[in-house]
Design a protein around this motif. Sequence first.
Motif, PDB file in Angstrom:
ATOM      1  N   CYS A   1      31.273  26.539  37.583  1.00 49.47           N
ATOM      2  CA  CYS A   1      30.899  25.759  39.035  1.00 49.47           C
ATOM      3  C   CYS A   1      30.490  24.533  38.882  1.00 49.47           C
ATOM      4  CB  CYS A   1      29.697  26.622  39.840  1.00 49.47           C
ATOM      5  SG  CYS A   1      29.431  25.837  41.290  1.00 49.47           S
ATOM      6  N   GLN A   2      31.145  23.570  39.724  1.00 51.41           N
ATOM      7  CA  GLN A   2      30.759  22.094  39.459  1.00 51.41           C
ATOM      8  C   GLN A   2      29.957  21.530  40.743  1.00 51.41           C
ATOM      9  OE1 GLN A   2      31.867  20.490  36.772  1.00 51.41           O
ATOM     10  NE2 GLN A   2      32.509  22.366  35.761  1.00 51.41           N
TER      11      GLN A   2
ATOM     12  N   PRO B   1      24.513  24.161  41.759  1.00 53.04           N
ATOM     13  CA  PRO B   1      25.428  25.288  41.408  1.00 53.04           C
ATOM     14  C   PRO B   1      25.463  26.633  42.238  1.00 53.04           C
ATOM     15  CG  PRO B   1      23.804  25.103  39.716  1.00 53.04           C
ATOM     16  CD  PRO B   1      23.399  24.044  40.948  1.00 53.04           C
ATOM     17  N   CYS B   2      26.571  27.242  42.304  1.00 52.59           N
ATOM     18  CA  CYS B   2      26.764  28.535  42.885  1.00 52.59           C
ATOM     19  C   CYS B   2      25.977  29.444  42.067  1.00 52.59           C
ATOM     20  CB  CYS B   2      28.172  28.949  42.995  1.00 52.59           C
ATOM     21  SG  CYS B   2      28.997  27.878  44.287  1.00 52.59           S
ATOM     22  N   PRO B   3      25.554  30.719  42.670  1.00 55.08           N
ATOM     23  CA  PRO B   3      24.939  31.856  41.646  1.00 55.08           C
ATOM     24  C   PRO B   3      26.217  32.372  40.729  1.00 55.08           C
ATOM     25  CG  PRO B   3      24.917  32.472  44.003  1.00 55.08           C
ATOM     26  CD  PRO B   3      25.687  31.030  44.041  1.00 55.08           C
ATOM     27  N   THR B   4      26.011  32.791  39.478  1.00 59.03           N
ATOM     28  CA  THR B   4      26.569  33.338  38.536  1.00 59.03           C
ATOM     29  C   THR B   4      27.102  34.776  38.992  1.00 59.03           C
ATOM     30  OG1 THR B   4      24.802  34.132  37.161  1.00 59.03           O
ATOM     31  CG2 THR B   4      25.480  32.055  36.612  1.00 59.03           C
ATOM     32  N   SER B   5      28.304  34.848  38.300  1.00 58.76           N
ATOM     33  CA  SER B   5      28.742  36.210  38.688  1.00 58.76           C
ATOM     34  C   SER B   5      27.914  37.462  38.149  1.00 58.76           C
ATOM     35  CB  SER B   5      30.289  36.248  37.978  1.00 58.76           C
ATOM     36  OG  SER B   5      30.098  36.462  36.471  1.00 58.76           O
ATOM     37  N   ASP B   6      26.806  37.277  37.379  1.00 58.86           N
ATOM     38  CA  ASP B   6      26.127  38.467  37.076  1.00 58.86           C
ATOM     39  C   ASP B   6      24.712  38.315  37.805  1.00 58.86           C
ATOM     40  OD1 ASP B   6      24.981  36.271  35.668  1.00 58.86           O
ATOM     41  OD2 ASP B   6      24.770  37.127  33.486  1.00 58.86           O
TER      42      ASP B   6
ATOM     43  N   ARG C   1      30.719  29.743  46.559  1.00 54.46           N
ATOM     44  CA  ARG C   1      31.613  29.112  47.575  1.00 54.46           C
ATOM     45  C   ARG C   1      33.091  29.590  47.362  1.00 54.46           C
ATOM     46  NH1 ARG C   1      30.722  22.566  47.694  1.00 54.46           N
ATOM     47  NH2 ARG C   1      28.781  22.715  48.131  1.00 54.46           N
ATOM     48  N   LEU C   2      33.753  29.830  48.504  1.00 54.19           N
ATOM     49  CA  LEU C   2      35.212  30.342  48.348  1.00 54.19           C
ATOM     50  C   LEU C   2      36.156  29.310  47.737  1.00 54.19           C
ATOM     51  CD1 LEU C   2      35.870  31.721  51.796  1.00 54.19           C
ATOM     52  CD2 LEU C   2      35.686  32.965  49.892  1.00 54.19           C
ATOM     53  N   VAL C   3      37.106  29.721  46.768  1.00 54.39           N
ATOM     54  CA  VAL C   3      37.936  29.300  46.045  1.00 54.39           C
ATOM     55  C   VAL C   3      39.163  29.064  46.689  1.00 54.39           C
ATOM     56  CG1 VAL C   3      39.083  28.485  43.981  1.00 54.39           C
ATOM     57  CG2 VAL C   3      36.715  28.832  43.931  1.00 54.39           C
ATOM     58  N   ALA C   4      39.522  30.404  46.910  1.00 52.50           N
ATOM     59  CA  ALA C   4      40.847  31.018  47.856  1.00 52.50           C
ATOM     60  C   ALA C   4      40.562  32.013  48.490  1.00 52.50           C
ATOM     61  CB  ALA C   4      41.802  31.407  46.394  1.00 52.50           C
ATOM     62  N   HIS C   5      40.986  32.175  49.661  1.00 57.46           N
ATOM     63  CA  HIS C   5      40.806  33.123  50.727  1.00 57.46           C
ATOM     64  C   HIS C   5      42.434  33.710  51.232  1.00 57.46           C
ATOM     65  CE1 HIS C   5      38.812  35.305  53.841  1.00 57.46           C
ATOM     66  NE2 HIS C   5      39.336  34.612  54.707  1.00 57.46           N
ATOM     67  N   HIS C   6      42.380  35.020  51.063  1.00 55.26           N
ATOM     68  CA  HIS C   6      43.695  35.523  51.443  1.00 55.26           C
ATOM     69  C   HIS C   6      43.465  36.708  52.160  1.00 55.26           C
ATOM     70  CE1 HIS C   6      46.477  32.844  49.364  1.00 55.26           C
ATOM     71  NE2 HIS C   6      45.283  32.910  48.158  1.00 55.26           N
ATOM     72  N   PRO C   7      42.836  36.629  53.679  1.00 56.95           N
ATOM     73  CA  PRO C   7      42.653  37.644  54.257  1.00 56.95           C
ATOM     74  C   PRO C   7      43.804  38.694  54.546  1.00 56.95           C
ATOM     75  CG  PRO C   7      42.865  35.733  55.701  1.00 56.95           C
ATOM     76  CD  PRO C   7      42.801  35.386  54.294  1.00 56.95           C
ATOM     77  N   GLU C   8      45.036  38.128  54.631  1.00 56.23           N
ATOM     78  CA  GLU C   8      46.160  39.050  54.852  1.00 56.23           C
ATOM     79  C   GLU C   8      46.640  40.184  53.545  1.00 56.23           C
ATOM     80  OE1 GLU C   8      47.515  35.473  52.635  1.00 56.23           O
ATOM     81  OE2 GLU C   8      46.294  35.698  53.961  1.00 56.23           O
TER      82      GLU C   8
ATOM     83  N   CYS D   1      34.036  31.027  43.523  1.00 58.68           N
ATOM     84  CA  CYS D   1      33.694  29.763  42.497  1.00 58.68           C
ATOM     85  C   CYS D   1      33.133  30.595  41.299  1.00 58.68           C
ATOM     86  CB  CYS D   1      32.652  28.737  43.262  1.00 58.68           C
ATOM     87  SG  CYS D   1      32.434  27.195  42.197  1.00 58.68           S
ATOM     88  N   ASN D   2      32.283  31.602  41.396  1.00 59.81           N
ATOM     89  CA  ASN D   2      31.992  32.157  40.137  1.00 59.81           C
ATOM     90  C   ASN D   2      32.861  33.081  39.445  1.00 59.81           C
ATOM     91  OD1 ASN D   2      31.775  34.125  41.753  1.00 59.81           O
ATOM     92  ND2 ASN D   2      29.607  34.141  41.899  1.00 59.81           N
ATOM     93  N   GLY D   3      34.203  33.111  40.058  1.00 58.82           N
ATOM     94  CA  GLY D   3      35.111  33.783  39.292  1.00 58.82           C
ATOM     95  C   GLY D   3      35.118  35.571  39.800  1.00 58.82           C
ATOM     96  N   VAL D   4      34.377  35.729  40.951  1.00 52.80           N
ATOM     97  CA  VAL D   4      34.356  36.939  41.448  1.00 52.80           C
ATOM     98  C   VAL D   4      35.406  37.256  42.396  1.00 52.80           C
ATOM     99  CG1 VAL D   4      33.027  38.672  42.566  1.00 52.80           C
ATOM    100  CG2 VAL D   4      31.885  37.188  40.978  1.00 52.80           C
ATOM    101  N   LEU D   5      36.120  38.004  42.287  1.00 51.16           N
ATOM    102  CA  LEU D   5      37.118  38.502  43.329  1.00 51.16           C
ATOM    103  C   LEU D   5      36.512  39.391  44.438  1.00 51.16           C
ATOM    104  CD1 LEU D   5      40.607  39.338  41.254  1.00 51.16           C
ATOM    105  CD2 LEU D   5      40.414  37.406  43.218  1.00 51.16           C
ATOM    106  N   LEU D   6      36.334  39.129  45.540  1.00 53.34           N
ATOM    107  CA  LEU D   6      35.583  39.851  46.618  1.00 53.34           C
ATOM    108  C   LEU D   6      36.851  40.349  47.422  1.00 53.34           C
ATOM    109  CD1 LEU D   6      33.176  40.577  48.110  1.00 53.34           C
ATOM    110  CD2 LEU D   6      33.233  38.562  49.086  1.00 53.34           C
ATOM    111  N   PHE D   7      36.768  41.664  47.765  1.00 54.97           N
ATOM    112  CA  PHE D   7      37.631  42.469  48.443  1.00 54.97           C
ATOM    113  C   PHE D   7      37.248  42.893  49.816  1.00 54.97           C
ATOM    114  CE2 PHE D   7      39.081  43.203  44.200  1.00 54.97           C
ATOM    115  CZ  PHE D   7      40.014  42.978  44.093  1.00 54.97           C
TER     116      PHE D   7
END
Length: 65
Positions: free
Chosen positions: A2-3, A7-12, A20-27, A34-40
Amino acid sequence: MCQHQPPCPTSDSADREAARLVAHHPEQGWSLLCNGVLLFEDTGELLPDGQIIAPHRPILAMTAA
């Protein structure tokens, strides 16, 4: 990873979903944080180390009418 400042919370960390969202694909039903977590959309998560977090939606109490 995270830059941002602060800073955003870490993945652990317990609040990892607050990153923060880096990519969002609701479809497709997922978002990359931002921390590398894929959230479904079912609230499941895939952490950067490959760990799977099962969906954790709140359970709604059934009330009798």
